[in-house]
Write an enzyme that holds these catalytic residues in place. Structure first.
Site, PDB file in Angstrom:
ATOM      1  N   HIS A 221       0.802  -1.230   0.000  1.00 25.88           N
ATOM      2  CA  HIS A 221       0.000   0.000   0.000  1.00 25.88           C
ATOM      3  C   HIS A 221       0.835   1.280   0.000  1.00 25.88           C
ATOM      4  CE1 HIS A 221       0.661  -0.499   4.360  1.00 25.88           C
ATOM      5  NE2 HIS A 221       0.573   0.816   4.412  1.00 25.88           N
ATOM      6  N   ASP A 222       2.003   1.255   0.639  1.00 25.67           N
ATOM      7  CA  ASP A 222       2.806   2.479   0.786  1.00 25.67           C
ATOM      8  C   ASP A 222       3.982   2.545  -0.171  1.00 25.67           C
ATOM      9  OD1 ASP A 222       1.565   4.167   2.556  1.00 25.67           O
ATOM     10  OD2 ASP A 222       2.579   3.369   4.335  1.00 25.67           O
ATOM     11  N   LYS A 225       5.592   5.701  -1.479  1.00 27.35           N
ATOM     12  CA  LYS A 225       6.455   6.572  -0.673  1.00 27.35           C
ATOM     13  C   LYS A 225       7.856   6.706  -1.276  1.00 27.35           C
ATOM     14  CE  LYS A 225       4.289   6.393   3.917  1.00 27.35           C
ATOM     15  NZ  LYS A 225       4.382   5.813   5.282  1.00 27.35           N
ATOM     16  N   HIS A 250       1.495  10.014  -2.181  1.00 24.71           N
ATOM     17  CA  HIS A 250       2.031   8.639  -2.183  1.00 24.71           C
ATOM     18  C   HIS A 250       0.968   7.602  -2.564  1.00 24.71           C
ATOM     19  CE1 HIS A 250       0.407   8.204   1.937  1.00 24.71           C
ATOM     20  NE2 HIS A 250       0.582   6.911   1.795  1.00 24.71           N
ATOM     21  N   HIS A 276      -6.119   3.488   0.299  1.00 25.00           N
ATOM     22  CA  HIS A 276      -5.847   3.168   1.710  1.00 25.00           C
ATOM     23  C   HIS A 276      -5.945   4.364   2.649  1.00 25.00           C
ATOM     24  CE1 HIS A 276      -1.597   4.304   0.878  1.00 25.00           C
ATOM     25  NE2 HIS A 276      -1.408   4.341   2.188  1.00 25.00           N
ATOM     26  N   HIS A 277      -5.940   5.600   2.122  1.00 22.02           N
ATOM     27  CA  HIS A 277      -6.153   6.771   2.987  1.00 22.02           C
ATOM     28  C   HIS A 277      -7.510   7.428   2.763  1.00 22.02           C
ATOM     29  CE1 HIS A 277      -2.346   6.711   5.026  1.00 22.02           C
ATOM     30  NE2 HIS A 277      -1.684   6.637   3.879  1.00 22.02           N
TER      31      HIS A 277
HETATM   32  P1  C2E Z   1       2.179   6.121   8.538  1.00 25.01           P
HETATM   33  O1  C2E Z   1       3.145   6.545   9.582  1.00 25.01           O
HETATM   34  O2  C2E Z   1       2.304   4.730   8.014  1.00 25.01           O
HETATM   35  O3  C2E Z   1       0.741   6.312   9.098  1.00 25.01           O
HETATM   36  C1  C2E Z   1      -0.367   5.731   8.512  1.00 25.01           C
HETATM   37  C2  C2E Z   1      -1.647   6.291   9.057  1.00 25.01           C
HETATM   38  O4  C2E Z   1      -1.800   5.968  10.430  1.00 25.01           O
HETATM   39  C3  C2E Z   1      -1.715   7.822   9.018  1.00 25.01           C
HETATM   40  O5  C2E Z   1      -2.146   8.251   7.748  1.00 25.01           O
HETATM   41  C4  C2E Z   1      -2.749   8.128  10.078  1.00 25.01           C
HETATM   42  O6  C2E Z   1      -4.057   7.881   9.599  1.00 25.01           O
HETATM   43  C5  C2E Z   1      -2.447   7.053  11.111  1.00 25.01           C
HETATM   44  N1  C2E Z   1      -1.566   7.595  12.160  1.00 25.01           N
HETATM   45  C6  C2E Z   1      -0.236   7.462  12.260  1.00 25.01           C
HETATM   46  N2  C2E Z   1       0.232   8.065  13.364  1.00 25.01           N
HETATM   47  C7  C2E Z   1      -0.849   8.589  13.986  1.00 25.01           C
HETATM   48  C8  C2E Z   1      -1.027   9.348  15.197  1.00 25.01           C
HETATM   49  O7  C2E Z   1      -0.070   9.646  15.922  1.00 25.01           O
HETATM   50  N3  C2E Z   1      -2.299   9.720  15.516  1.00 25.01           N
HETATM   51  C9  C2E Z   1      -3.350   9.400  14.750  1.00 25.01           C
HETATM   52  N4  C2E Z   1      -4.583   9.798  15.121  1.00 25.01           N
HETATM   53  N5  C2E Z   1      -3.229   8.690  13.586  1.00 25.01           N
HETATM   54  C10 C2E Z   1      -1.992   8.294  13.225  1.00 25.01           C
HETATM   55  P2  C2E Z   1      -1.841   9.733   7.298  1.00 25.01           P
HETATM   56  O8  C2E Z   1      -2.167  10.693   8.382  1.00 25.01           O
HETATM   57  O9  C2E Z   1      -2.530   9.909   5.988  1.00 25.01           O
HETATM   58  O10 C2E Z   1      -0.301   9.751   7.074  1.00 25.01           O
HETATM   59  C11 C2E Z   1       0.289   9.118   5.975  1.00 25.01           C
HETATM   60  C12 C2E Z   1       1.753   9.093   6.136  1.00 25.01           C
HETATM   61  O11 C2E Z   1       2.246  10.433   6.182  1.00 25.01           O
HETATM   62  C13 C2E Z   1       2.252   8.455   7.430  1.00 25.01           C
HETATM   63  O12 C2E Z   1       2.297   7.080   7.279  1.00 25.01           O
HETATM   64  C14 C2E Z   1       3.603   9.115   7.567  1.00 25.01           C
HETATM   65  O13 C2E Z   1       4.547   8.513   6.708  1.00 25.01           O
HETATM   66  C15 C2E Z   1       3.356  10.523   7.054  1.00 25.01           C
HETATM   67  N6  C2E Z   1       3.013  11.460   8.143  1.00 25.01           N
HETATM   68  C16 C2E Z   1       1.796  11.677   8.681  1.00 25.01           C
HETATM   69  N7  C2E Z   1       1.848  12.607   9.616  1.00 25.01           N
HETATM   70  C17 C2E Z   1       3.149  13.022   9.685  1.00 25.01           C
HETATM   71  C18 C2E Z   1       3.856  13.991  10.479  1.00 25.01           C
HETATM   72  O14 C2E Z   1       3.301  14.664  11.329  1.00 25.01           O
HETATM   73  N8  C2E Z   1       5.201  14.105  10.255  1.00 25.01           N
HETATM   74  C19 C2E Z   1       5.847  13.374   9.323  1.00 25.01           C
HETATM   75  N9  C2E Z   1       7.152  13.541   9.168  1.00 25.01           N
HETATM   76  N10 C2E Z   1       5.214  12.442   8.567  1.00 25.01           N
HETATM   77  C20 C2E Z   1       3.880  12.286   8.741  1.00 25.01           C
HETATM   78 FE    FE Z   2       0.031   5.434   3.328  1.00 23.36          FE
HETATM   79 FE    FE Z   3       1.775   2.212   6.271  1.00 24.86          FE
END
Ligand code: C2E
Ligand code: FE
Ligand code: FE
Ligand code: SIN
Ligand code: SIN
Ligand code: SIN
Ligand code: SIN
Ligand code: SIN
Length: 361
Positions: A221-222, A225, A250, A276-277
């Site tokens: 899914h990712d 990236k 992504h 997936h998002h």
């Molecule tokens: P990921 O780290 O694989 O996170 C996948 C999804 O898990 C996120 O999609 C979000 O829906 C959820 N998620 C992850 N961490 C948290 C959290 O601390 N709290 C909550 N409520 N949900 C969480 P999302 O938001 O679409 O993010 C996609 C990707 O974007 C993330 O994949 C990560 O690679 C990046 N990302 C998201 N937020 C941040 C951020 O604040 N800083 C950075 N550097 N990257 C971010």
């Molecule tokens: Fe993703």
């Molecule tokens: Fe993931």
């Protein structure tokens, strides 16, 4: 019709439906035992790397492993000759250790070698203790000889099929992991998200094939990236609006990478990456799809990915305890996530925790 022939035809029909080696061997030994009126039937496979013969199936017995040259089985494997033994305990080649371990008393045994088309040993086919107490006769010998050819070709085909399948699975896991140079997601995360999905699909009574597709499509899914710049992906803190706009691409990048694939699996993987998002209430990205406009693969991946992301640490956050992650799924039931899929995930909470524990980072 001759009852033995009838049993054989029925068995070969059943065997044709079976996909896994274990199931095929079990059916083969069942029908052989029945046709030859034997108390036990074993198929030993030749593990050349460990120089052992081992059975996956032996009636009433778990796995047996013996050195490749030990006992009657070893003699037959090594020489390629069949042996019809009338009293095992009077034969010096017999390996009493197996009986000692299993608490069984072997008396008569008929053993044939299993060879592949290159005449290499792939194992041994053995029936033990004819139920009428007499030695195995010429008709039994004739039958087991023919069955040996059938069994050997079945084992070869199934092992080849499993090898090809394993190669595909391995390639999917390894290539999904290509993001490791960019993203903290581990190889274990990649495997786990597929396994949560497989478990949900199983609970929803999806077919074995569909479950397998969920298991292998979700890990990709990712993959998009790889197209996201490091300054965004690896930023230690919160993303600003411009960065977030880049990050959200992504999903589309993943779809572009995968959509050209020629298999159902790759088509589903492309849709998984795209969706997936997306969120059940229509507030997700990239298309703002809602409810069943989002493919079920995307809805599975959303839950699996978020659950796994929450229970893992990231450069911008610590790992959450399970209960807090389950609580978030409950809060987002019907908002972010498909309500039915959340219910299934939570009903299987213990299995999900076990997957998380079994595949550590
Ligand atoms: P990921 O780290 O694989 O996170 C996948 C999804 O898990 C996120 O999609 C979000 O829906 C959820 N998620 C992850 N961490 C948290 C959290 O601390 N709290 C909550 N409520 N949900 C969480 P999302 O938001 O679409 O993010 C996609 C990707 O974007 C993330 O994949 C990560 O690679 C990046 N990302 C998201 N937020 C941040 C951020 O604040 N800083 C950075 N550097 N990257 C971010
Ligand atoms: Fe993703
Ligand atoms: Fe993931
Ligand atoms: C042997 O082949 O010597 C022993 C195998 C068995 O009893 O199952
Ligand atoms: C990693 O290098 O990110 C961890 C590797 C693994 O979990 O297999
Ligand atoms: C973010 O984590 O920066 C975005 C949160 C979301 O839209 O889910
Ligand atoms: C499904 O096959 O279950 C749905 C996938 C899709 O929406 O394309
Ligand atoms: C399906 O089998 O694809 C339907 C499951 C769902 O979309 O809820």
């Amino acid at each position: 019709m001759d009852p033995k022939l009838k049993k054989l035809l029925n068995a070969s029909y059943e065997i044709g439906k079976e996909k896994e080696l274990n199931g095929i061997l079990l059916k083969l030994t069942d029908v052989t035992r029945s046709i030859l009126d034997a108390d036990r039937c074993s198929i030993f496979l030749h593990d050349k790397e460990h120089k052992e013969l081992w059975t996956i199936v032996a009636h009433g017995v778990k796995e047996i492993r013996i050195p490749e040259s030990a006992g009657i089985a070893g003699h037959v494997a090594t020489t390629g000759e069949s042996l019809n033994i009338k009293d095992a305990y009077k034969d010096s080649r017999f390996d009493k250790d197996v009986d000692k371990k299993t608490g069984y008393t072997t008396s008569t045994m008929l053993t044939f070698p299993l060879r592949n088309i290159d005449e290499e040993s792939i194992g041994v086919f053995q029936v033990i203790n004819k139920k009428n107490g007499k030695p195995f006769d010429n008709e039994d010998i004739d039958l087991l000889q023919h069955l040996s050819l059938y069994v050997a070709s079945n084992i070869e085909n199934t092992m080849l099929h499993e090898k090809v399948k394993k190669a595909g699975e391995d390639a999917i896991y390894r290539l999904s992991y290509a993001t490791k140079f960019k993203d903290p997601e581990t190889q274990s995360h990649i495997i786990r998200v597929g396994l949560y999905g497989e478990k949900m699909a199983d609970a929803l009574k999806w077919s074995a094939e569909e479950q397998e597709i969920v298991k292998l499509a979700t890990p990709m899914h990712d993959i998009g990236k790889v197209g996201i710049p490091d300054r965004v992906l690896q930023k230690p803190g919160k993303l600003d609006d411009e960065e977030w706009g880049i990050m959200k691409k992504h999903s589309l990048y993943g779809y572009e990478i995968l959509k050209g694939g020629g298999t159902t699996l790759m088509q589903k993987a492309a849709i998984t990456a795209l969706d997936h998002h997306e969120k059940w209430n229509g507030t997700g990205y990239p298309n703002g799809k809602k409810e069943k406009e989002i493919s079920s693969y995307g809805r599975f991946a959303a839950i699996s990915d978020v659950f796994d992301a929450l229970t893992s640490s990231r450069c911008y956050k610590k790992a959450w305890p399970y209960e807090k992650a389950f609580e978030l799924l409950r809060e987002e039931r019907g908002q972010h996530f498909d309500p039915k899929f959340v219910d299934v995930f939570l009903e299987n909470a213990d299995a999900m925790k076990k997957i998380r524990e079994d595949y550590k980072d």
